[in-house]
Design a protein around this motif. Structure first.
Motif, short mmCIF file in Angstrom:
data_model
loop_
_atom_site.label_atom_id
_atom_site.label_comp_id
_atom_site.label_asym_id
_atom_site.label_seq_id
_atom_site.Cartn_x
_atom_site.Cartn_y
_atom_site.Cartn_z
N ALA A 39 -6.02 2.36 -5.88
CA ALA A 39 -6.31 1.18 -5.08
C ALA A 39 -7.72 0.61 -5.60
O ALA A 39 -7.90 -0.67 -5.64
CB ALA A 39 -6.62 1.64 -3.72
N PHE A 86 -6.20 -3.90 0.67
CA PHE A 86 -5.73 -2.72 1.84
C PHE A 86 -6.65 -1.87 2.13
O PHE A 86 -6.68 -1.44 3.24
CB PHE A 86 -4.52 -2.18 0.71
N ALA A 143 -5.31 -6.17 -5.26
CA ALA A 143 -4.49 -5.71 -4.08
C ALA A 143 -5.21 -4.77 -3.29
O ALA A 143 -5.08 -4.42 -2.10
CB ALA A 143 -3.06 -5.50 -4.42
N GLY A 144 -5.33 -3.59 -3.99
CA GLY A 144 -6.01 -2.48 -3.38
C GLY A 144 -7.50 -2.48 -2.82
O GLY A 144 -7.46 -2.12 -1.67
N PRO A 193 0.82 -1.29 -0.15
CA PRO A 193 0.10 0.01 0.00
C PRO A 193 0.94 1.48 0.03
O PRO A 193 1.94 1.33 0.73
CB PRO A 193 -0.82 -0.30 1.36
N VAL A 216 -1.52 1.53 -4.76
CA VAL A 216 -0.83 0.36 -4.75
C VAL A 216 0.35 0.20 -5.53
O VAL A 216 0.43 0.81 -6.76
CB VAL A 216 -1.81 -1.04 -4.83
N CYS A 223 1.51 -6.35 2.42
CA CYS A 223 1.49 -6.56 1.25
C CYS A 223 0.51 -7.58 0.44
O CYS A 223 -0.19 -8.25 1.39
CB CYS A 223 3.12 -7.08 0.58
#
Length: 563
Positions: free
Chosen positions: A149, A158, A154-155, A120, A125, A241
């Motif tokens: 994000a 996070f 992945a965003g 993040p 990201v 991560c």
């Protein structure tokens, strides 16, 4: 966090009025060069992008060029591989690539799909390592690239841990930049959806990911690109991560990708968490010593055009990668050879600008934002783009053609070249092959082989006399090659072609292995062998060392395709 290059803002002063103004302004110039649409900018462009005075930009560029972070080509300013030093410092200090990349490589091999690890960074990201598959349709993101994000798997993970303040900052960015023009790594939205629609969709995906423990990206970045991701958490349960498996709709749907990869992805993330726990239990090592402060000598050499505080601040940032987790103030001062007060002012400025943090209250640790300073752009350089500026400098100094070659079987093949302008000049093109035994570059490359490999090479070839000067006796060739290894260079006098004389030195990778050779060629009537050793060899050796430094910097964390 500023992404665009128009009127880049300057951060508020550090506490106590101790900010280092030249460091702030120098970083603004580096951001402009890193995020602008063009790879090169004129000083006037930098003046408009940063809002700084032209005289200030000129002094910043002079300083950055002197320390190897930018280069000046004609009137253009370009990022130079030396700038990757600060990004490498972040990657070393965070430790995640060192601990987790082996697992990402194994997962990519197991699944035959690309795997990436991202961290993040504000409401975005940022990629820190990748293991990609070579296909017609393959992942084009680079280490250091920043994604919104809300447009990646992945965003979503996070964002599940975001504070209310972070959500508010994300909403403000969404309203101010609905097309995502501030993220150069992603295609801008041609017709941006309404912010309310984006927020509602993102909230739904966050809730789904929080419940399922994984998230999906179904063509959020661009048509055809899909991914699934799971978090990797530290001992406190914080997602440090996320690891993603990335594919294309020509191979999978999100459903089939999750069926194919999710179980193994979760197993890999669990192994990564165990690796992080094992690392956390180990004591940090002693920080590396970066040597004495060299900015004083540079200041004496360049006078008022050299911004000493800028150079010192960047040296402090680079030094933070000396130890995992960053350095204390005292260790940073010791590593750079700077007074403690000078190091403190630089660190407070970097902290105020969002490049470092003191999470444990004692150590200054680089943050992912450091990677915005040209890392993605520079990690995409080709071998030719790295070496060509050095060849141009060499030709400018010696006024003869310069080339680089690599060993290909029993031949050398030319991979880079810079001709000189003469009525009579050496006419060789990229891809040209010559027998290694008859060339200066071939002999320094052969000198890099083991004794067994060299013996096998000499037994395999049948040297033929290309000119009346060509050495063809195996013992003579072996002696010449071994002499090249001992002396660090080879000079070939008219053995390849009558009238052609050349001198070459090896170029080594970051592990000390000879991977290429650099030479200068000239007509025999223009210089004697002794004169070439006396006048050309020092320049050749210096340029080879500069090429080695750049190659080492670029390949410390990225893979460079070799021609």
């Amino acid at each position: 966090m500023p992404h665009a290059t128009s009127a880049l803002p300057t951060a508020p002063a550090a506490p106590g009025g101790e900010s280092v103004g030249p460091l702030e302004r120098g970083l603004a110039v580096l951001r402009a060069l890193s995020t602008g649409p063009a790879r090169r900018m004129r000083p006037g462009d930098l003046t408009r992008a940063t809002g700084l005075a032209r005289s200030t930009v000129d002094r910043i560029v002079t300083t950055l060029a002197h320390i190897g972070y930018v280069r000046i080509e004609d009137r253009d300013v370009l990022l130079a591989p030396g700038l990757m030093e600060v990004g490498n410092a972040y990657l070393a200090a965070c430790g995640l690539p060192d601990d987790l990349e082996p697992y990402a490589v194994l997962l990519a091999d197991d699944l035959d799909e690309s795997v990436s690890i991202a961290v993040p960074d504000g409401d975005g990201v940022r990629f820190i390592t990748q293991s990609t598959r070579r296909r017609t349709m393959s992942l084009a993101f680079r280490i250091g690239d920043l994604l919104p994000a809300e447009r990646c798997a992945a965003g979503t993970l996070f964002a599940a841990d975001w504070s209310p303040a972070r959500h508010d900052a994300w909403r403000a960015r969404l309203r101010d930049d609905p097309a995502d023009t501030g993220f150069p790594a992603v295609p801008a939205r041609a017709v941006p959806p309404a912010p309310d629609e984006v927020e509602a969709d993102f909230a739904s995906r966050i809730a789904t990911a929080r419940e399922a423990g994984w998230s999906a990206d179904d063509q959020l970045i661009e048509p055809g690109l899909i991914a699934i991701a799971v978090p990797v958490r530290d001992g406190a349960g914080q997602a440090v991560c996320a690891v993603s498996v990335v594919s294309h709709t020509s191979r999978h749907s999100v459903e089939s990708l999750s069926a194919h990869a999710l179980a193994r992805l979760r197993d890999s993330a669990a192994a990564m968490e165990r690796a992080l726990s094992a690392t956390a239990a180990r004591s940090p090592g002693a920080p590396a010593d970066h040597g004495a402060d060299t900015s004083r000598r540079s200041k004496e050499e360049l006078g008022p055009e050299f911004l000493q505080s800028l150079a010192r601040g960047l040296a402090v940032l680079a030094a933070l990668g000396s130890d995992r987790g960053g350095l204390s103030l005292s260790a940073a001062a010791e590593a750079t050879g700077l007074p403690r007060a000078t190091a403190r002012r630089a660190l407070l400025t970097l902290q105020q600008l969002g490049y470092v943090t003191t999470g444990d209250g004692r150590r200054f640790t680089p943050l992912p934002k450091v990677l915005e300073l040209g890392y993605a752009r520079l990690s995409g350089l080709t071998f030719g783009e790295i070496v060509q500026p050095h060849l141009a400098r060499l030709v400018e100094r010696v006024h003869d053609s310069a080339s680089m070659a690599m060993l290909a079987g029993d031949d050398i093949v030319y991979v880079a070249r810079m001709p000189t302008v003469r009525i009579m000049s050496v006419n060789i093109t990229l891809g040209t092959r010559f027998p290694a035994y008859a060339t200066s570059m071939g002999r320094v490359l052969l000198a890099g082989l083991s004794e067994a490999e060299l013996t096998a090479h000499l037994a395999r070839i049948t040297p033929r006399p290309l000119t009346r000067h060509t050495r063809t006796a195996p013992d003579d060739l072996a002696a010449a090659i071994r002499a090249a290894g001992r002396e660090g260079h080879a000079l070939v006098d008219q053995e390849l072609e009558e009238g052609l004389r050349s001198i070459a030195v090896p170029v080594r990778d970051r592990h000390g292995r000879v991977i290429a050779a650099l030479n200068v060629s000239t007509h025999a009537g223009r210089s004697t062998p002794d004169a070439m050793r006396r006048t050309v060899l020092p320049a050749l050796t210096e340029i080879a060392a500069a090429i080695e430094r750049d190659l080492a910097m670029v390949t410390e964390r990225t893979r460079l395709p070799i021609p």
